[in-house]
Write an enzyme that holds these catalytic residues in place. Structure first.
Site, short mmCIF file in Angstrom:
data_model
loop_
_atom_site.label_atom_id
_atom_site.label_comp_id
_atom_site.label_asym_id
_atom_site.label_seq_id
_atom_site.Cartn_x
_atom_site.Cartn_y
_atom_site.Cartn_z
N ASP A 170 -11.14 -6.31 2.26
CA ASP A 170 -9.53 -7.47 1.64
C ASP A 170 -9.55 -9.44 1.16
O ASP A 170 -8.45 -9.64 0.93
CB ASP A 170 -8.70 -7.14 3.16
CG ASP A 170 -8.59 -5.53 3.35
OD1 ASP A 170 -7.90 -5.63 4.27
OD2 ASP A 170 -8.66 -4.94 2.46
N SER A 197 -4.52 4.00 1.36
CA SER A 197 -5.37 3.66 1.31
C SER A 197 -6.66 3.60 2.38
O SER A 197 -7.92 2.92 2.87
CB SER A 197 -5.99 1.71 1.35
OG SER A 197 -5.15 1.31 2.26
N HIS A 214 -5.83 -1.38 7.96
CA HIS A 214 -6.79 -1.71 7.31
C HIS A 214 -7.88 -1.21 8.13
O HIS A 214 -7.28 -1.67 9.54
CB HIS A 214 -7.56 -2.35 6.71
CG HIS A 214 -6.98 -1.78 5.10
ND1 HIS A 214 -6.81 -2.96 3.80
CD2 HIS A 214 -7.03 -0.86 4.30
CE1 HIS A 214 -6.42 -2.44 3.13
NE2 HIS A 214 -6.21 -1.80 3.17
#
Lengths: 237, 179
Positions: free
Chosen positions: B122, B49, B90
């Site tokens: 998210d 990701s 992230h």
């Protein structure tokens, strides 16, 4: 402990460790009283450091990282100190000592040993303190490992004991038999390479004249040469 | 080496050496943990990701102290979703408010994160009812990385039979060395 165990003669660490283990056994058999102070301090330091880290692991596992952060920080710092002291102890206080003790006649003896990379010689430093006069002496003995290891890698105790009994009077006084025995090789210098080979090989080598000792040697003298040359591994003929 | 076990002190010394190897490794990990103030200062990237910045199998070094600045927009952070044990790597894409220490009634900043390679933020990853992160949820910001090194960990956890194979090989090596 059968000394029929073979070790690799090319492994300097094995040679040194086997000899280091044999000397205390020999001295204890002569009724020397060993002093375990050095070992005991080292064990105490090491095990306390280990116990500390085990405790740290336990509280971290049980209570998690956040709540035990401060304890862990102190534990890491203390562990570093303990480990540092242990390293200092091993390097500067123990200094390669393999035996420390008192002879039955009251003399104190301390033996430390070392080896140098790629040289098959055993360097011993023996410190003696006379029981009656208090006089201190330091002896340095260096012998090639070939004096007490045979070509196959078996340890032979008698020559090592003779070296010690004849080289160190404190030991010689207690071990009369070995002190009087004939010295097996010339003292002091490292053994020349020629003494490693068997007599048959030397005859054959001097007869052939050519430098390359190739397959002719193996077929001529059979398995014995192969064993001496290839360090114990038999070649299938 | 085993032949020296006749003497108890020698056996204790061998045991101590082995134990010290384990405990030194553990203490080094804990030391790093305490210095960076993160429960897990080294993590492995598990998903794609964050591509192209971080690939699966990269090893990340984390730092969890705000010595000079607060955690700001654009930083790549690692956080655990409430009550789940999976660390997510992230980037912080928006921040509402300032402050990160819970002092009396001073509010702490709200942070929103998103994976670089994901389409949306998210919000759907957070616990039900949770719409934002706070500083306490974050276990560190990425300050360094080593590509590919962590792939072994991923392989071992996804293919458990490999652990058995590795142990088998290590066992063989030990046994053969004795000869």
């Amino acid at each position: 402990m059968a000394s029929q165990e073979k070790i690799t003669i090319y492994n300097l660490a094995d040679l040194k460790n086997t000899t280091d283990d044999a000397i205390p056994n020999y001295l204890t058999s002569l009724k020397f009283t060993p002093s375990h102070l050095l070992t005991d301090v080292r064990l105490t330091l090491g095990f306390s450091a280990f116990a500390l880290s085990a405790a740290c692991f336990a509280w971290d596992y049980k209570f998690g990282f956040e709540s035990t952060k401060t304890y862990t920080a102190f534990a890491v710092a203390l562990y570093t100190v303990l480990n540092g002291f242990l390293t200092f102890w091993i390097l500067y206080v123990e200094k390669g000592t393999i035996y420390q003790g008192t002879s039955p006649k009251g003399d104190k003896i301390r033996i430390s040993t070392e080896t140098k990379k790629n040289i098959p010689v055993y360097y011993m430093t023996v410190e003696i303190k006379d029981g009656k006069t208090g006089e201190k002496k330091t002896l340095k003995i260096s012998k090639s490992f070939t004096e007490w290891f045979d070509a196959a890698g078996r340890f032979v105790a008698a020559p090592l004991q003779t070296v010690l009994a004849q080289g160190v009077e404190v030991i010689g006084k207690v071990d009369i038999k070995r002190a009087a025995a004939k010295a097996t090789k010339t003292e002091g210098e490292p053994v020349p390479a020629a003494a490693v080979y068997t007599p048959e090989m030397l005859d054959m080598l001097s007869g052939a004249g050519v430098s390359v000792v190739g397959s002719a040697a193996e077929t001529a003298t059979g398995t014995e040469t192969a064993e001496a040359k290839k360090g114990g591994k038999r070649r299938k003929n | 080496m085993l032949s020296a076990l006749g003497n108890p002190r020698q056996a204790a010394a061998q045991l101590m050496n082995f134990g010290l190897i384990l405990s030194t490794a553990f203490m080094m990990w804990k030391g790093l943990s305490v210095i960076s103030d993160s429960p897990s200062p080294i993590v492995v990237v598990l998903s794609g990701s964050m591509e192209p910045a971080f690939q699966r199998g990269d090893l990340l070094l984390l730092w969890n102290r705000n010595l000079f600045t607060e955690t700001s927009v654009g930083e790549v952070v690692v956080y655990n979703v409430k009550d789940k044990d999976i660390p997510i790597v992230h980037r912080v894409i928006s921040k509402f408010g300032t402050g990160f220490v819970l002092l009396r009634r001073r509010p702490t900043a709200k942070l929103l994160t998103k994976g670089d390679n994901n389409d949306s933020d998210d919000t759907k990853l957070y616990a039900p009812g949770q719409n934002y992160l706070v500083r306490e949820d974050i276990i560190g910001s990425v300050v360094g990385y080593m590509p590919f090194v962590g792939y072994v960990t991923i392989m071992l956890s996804e293919h458990p039979w490999m652990k058995t194979v590795m142990l088998g090989i290590m066992g063989l090596v030990v046994v053969l060395q004795r000869e």
